[in-house]
Scaffold this active site. Structure first.
Site, mmCIF file in Angstrom:
data_model
loop_
_atom_site.group_PDB
_atom_site.id
_atom_site.type_symbol
_atom_site.label_atom_id
_atom_site.label_comp_id
_atom_site.label_asym_id
_atom_site.label_seq_id
_atom_site.Cartn_x
_atom_site.Cartn_y
_atom_site.Cartn_z
ATOM 1 N N CYS A 89 0.856 -1.252 0.125
ATOM 2 C CA CYS A 89 0.068 0.020 0.613
ATOM 3 C C CYS A 89 1.413 0.973 -0.205
ATOM 4 O O CYS A 89 1.548 1.387 0.609
ATOM 5 C CB CYS A 89 -1.003 0.249 1.420
ATOM 6 N N GLY A 90 0.685 2.025 -1.538
ATOM 7 C CA GLY A 90 1.666 3.028 -1.335
ATOM 8 C C GLY A 90 1.491 4.171 -0.001
ATOM 9 O O GLY A 90 2.381 4.931 0.704
ATOM 10 N N HIS A 91 -0.333 4.582 0.518
ATOM 11 C CA HIS A 91 -0.223 5.492 1.455
ATOM 12 C C HIS A 91 0.741 4.095 3.031
ATOM 13 O O HIS A 91 0.767 5.498 3.603
ATOM 14 C CB HIS A 91 -1.514 5.725 1.294
ATOM 15 N N CYS A 92 0.686 3.509 2.887
ATOM 16 C CA CYS A 92 1.029 2.494 3.967
ATOM 17 C C CYS A 92 2.826 2.871 4.134
ATOM 18 O O CYS A 92 3.129 3.292 5.246
ATOM 19 C CB CYS A 92 0.880 1.217 4.256
#
Length: 492
Positions: free
Chosen positions: A59-62
């Site tokens: 996950c990029g946001h993670c």
């Protein structure tokens, strides 16, 4: 009070990724606890307060959150608040048990009870929020601790009240409502105020504001909303929600470079100060959030100015064909406040022909079609890019044919190209959104069932005033689940 904000950008690289790391160096041990099926329940039970991130490694946001989360974990460890994470690609049962549907999902567990965290995803925001959670709604403070307490967060509210004051109950009630946002304290005497009252300490503008004498729950709430935001600040993911929560109209000045930002700053801030408590003013970086101007019915041409009523969603763009001057800005602001300026309504042209089974609704014919009290109306609010909407389209077309020529109207509304009328009693949060209005009623009913022909027809049959006998062929495939896609916006 819940605050919610979009993902903040981070630029801190992990030490282990830096070029030239010596082989003998060992990476710093993480202060973030790893939780899974074996230790999740025990860890939650053992800690009165704990912050937990449910994430996926891809996950990029993670990934963007990770370095900020590490910093927060280290700082919170110093005050005894643990920070943990759960890898949902491994610990699928734990994540399913807690209703995780997207990444990252952050939860605060207090006495074992989870609540969703929707605040800033930067270290200082996470730390500030968790410190507030660790405190009572109102902290008893002494004179020798006042200076330290009053600077412990960006905004701190201190009641100056004797122990037997009935106003302590009012302060406690407001503090519980805003405990996620601000730190509250109470003291018997305070050199900053004579007698009883409230002092709001802040790390911006004039530094503090006084609410002297008697106050009510309403006046205290209004006082906090008015003075807890700067006279004029730059808006972004970390403070957007606080402006939404204020309930005041929000005036945006869009700039694309430092010269544009400073050109009107002195005069703009003078207007903002004059209208303090009536309207909030902010700077907004158009290079990051330019698409937000389109949401206000502005062209992406800078600088630009627009106002939005955060409660109704009404939009008031400053005419970009006229001069962008402080005089015009002030005139627009006053017009919005006194109601003399009409909101801008974005609308596609009204179709010359509208005789298809599914009626096309735009802003300028919404009331004629959707609010025709003689008819039952089912309306889909969609976006052209929305995958779920595309899947629904052929089913929705079939439903339209079933009711063609009847007093049951099947309609659709492109919510990316049209604004809802300002008095519409709802706002669109995701696509597709389907609502139903019974003939003779002004109330809307949400449709949240499966998006199959059979289920939607059944819903209409059960709710419509007018009756149409519809036969639906037996369904051969699984019904479409009622998923929605969030509205595309620019991270505010």
């Amino acid at each position: 009070m819940r605050l919610s904000a979009a993902v903040a950008l981070v630029g801190l690289a992990a030490t282990s990724m830096m070029a030239g790391v010596r082989a003998e160096e060992t990476p710093k041990a993480s202060d973030v606890l790893d939780l899974g099926a074996k230790n999740f329940s025990d860890t939650i039970k053992e800690n009165k307060l704990i912050l937990v991130e449910f994430y996926a490694p891809w996950c990029g946001h993670c990934k963007a959150l990770a370095p900020e989360y590490e910093i927060a974990a280290t700082q919170l460890k110093e005050v005894g608040i643990p920070v943990a994470k759960v890898d949902c690609t491994v610990e699928t049962d734990v994540c399913k048990d807690h209703g995780v549907q997207g990444y990252p999902t952050i939860m605060v567990f207090r006495d074992g009870q989870p609540t969703s965290y929707g605040g800033p995803r930067k270290a200082d925001g996470l730390v500030s929020f968790m410190k507030k959670k660790s405190l009572p709604a109102v902290s008893e403070i002494t004179t020798d601790k006042l200076a330290e307490f009053s600077t412990s967060d960006k905004v701190v509210i201190v009641g100056v009240l004797p122990k037997d004051s009935k106003k302590r109950a009012t302060l406690e009630k407001v503090a519980k409502a805003y405990s996620d946002d601000f730190i509250f304290g109470v003291i018997e005497e305070n050199p900053d105020i004579k007698g009883e009252g409230i002092v709001l300490y802040k790390k911006f503008d004039e530094g503090k504001n006084l609410l002297e004498g008697d106050f009510t729950e309403e006046s205290l709430t209004e006082f906090i909303k008015t003075y807890s935001v700067p006279i004029m600040d730059e808006i972004g993911p970390d403070n957007y929600a606080s402006y939404m929560e204020s309930g005041l109209p929000l005036a945006y000045y869009f700039f694309s470079n430092e010269e544009q930002r400073t050109k009107y700053s002195a005069d703009l801030e003078a207007v903002a100060k004059e209208l303090k408590g009536k309207m909030n003013f902010v700077y907004i970086d158009a290079t990051k959030f330019g698409a937000h101007a389109v949401n206000l019915n502005l062209k992406e041409s800078w600088p630009a100015f627009g106002i939005q009523n955060v409660d109704s969603g009404a939009k008031f763009p400053l005419d970009q064909e006229s001069e962008l001057s402080v005089e015009n800005i002030k005139t627009l602001a006053q017009g919005v406040l006194d109601g003399s300026v009409k909101p801008s309504i974005k609308s596609e042209p009204i179709p010359e022909k509208n005789d298809e089974p599914v009626k096309v609704v735009v802003a300028n014919n919404y009331k004629d079609i959707v609010e025709d009290l003689d008819k039952d109306v089912l309306i889909e609010f969609y976006a052209p890019w929305c995958g779920h909407c595309k899947n629904l389209a052929p089913i929705y077309e079939k439903i339209g044919k079933h009711y063609e020529g009847s007093n049951i109207v099947i309609a659709k509304f492109d919510a990316t190209a049209n604004d809802l009328p300002v008095d519409t009693p709802f706002q669109i949060q995701g696509f597709p959104t389907i609502k139903f209005r019974k003939a003779g009623s002004t109330d809307y009913i949400d449709y949240d069932g499966n998006r199959s022909e059979e289920d939607i027809v059944s819903f209409i049959t059960n709710n419509a005033v007018h009756k149409v006998d519809v036969k639906v062929e037996e369904q051969k495939s699984a019904p479409a689940e009622p998923e929605t896609e969030d509205i595309e916006h620019d991270e505010l």
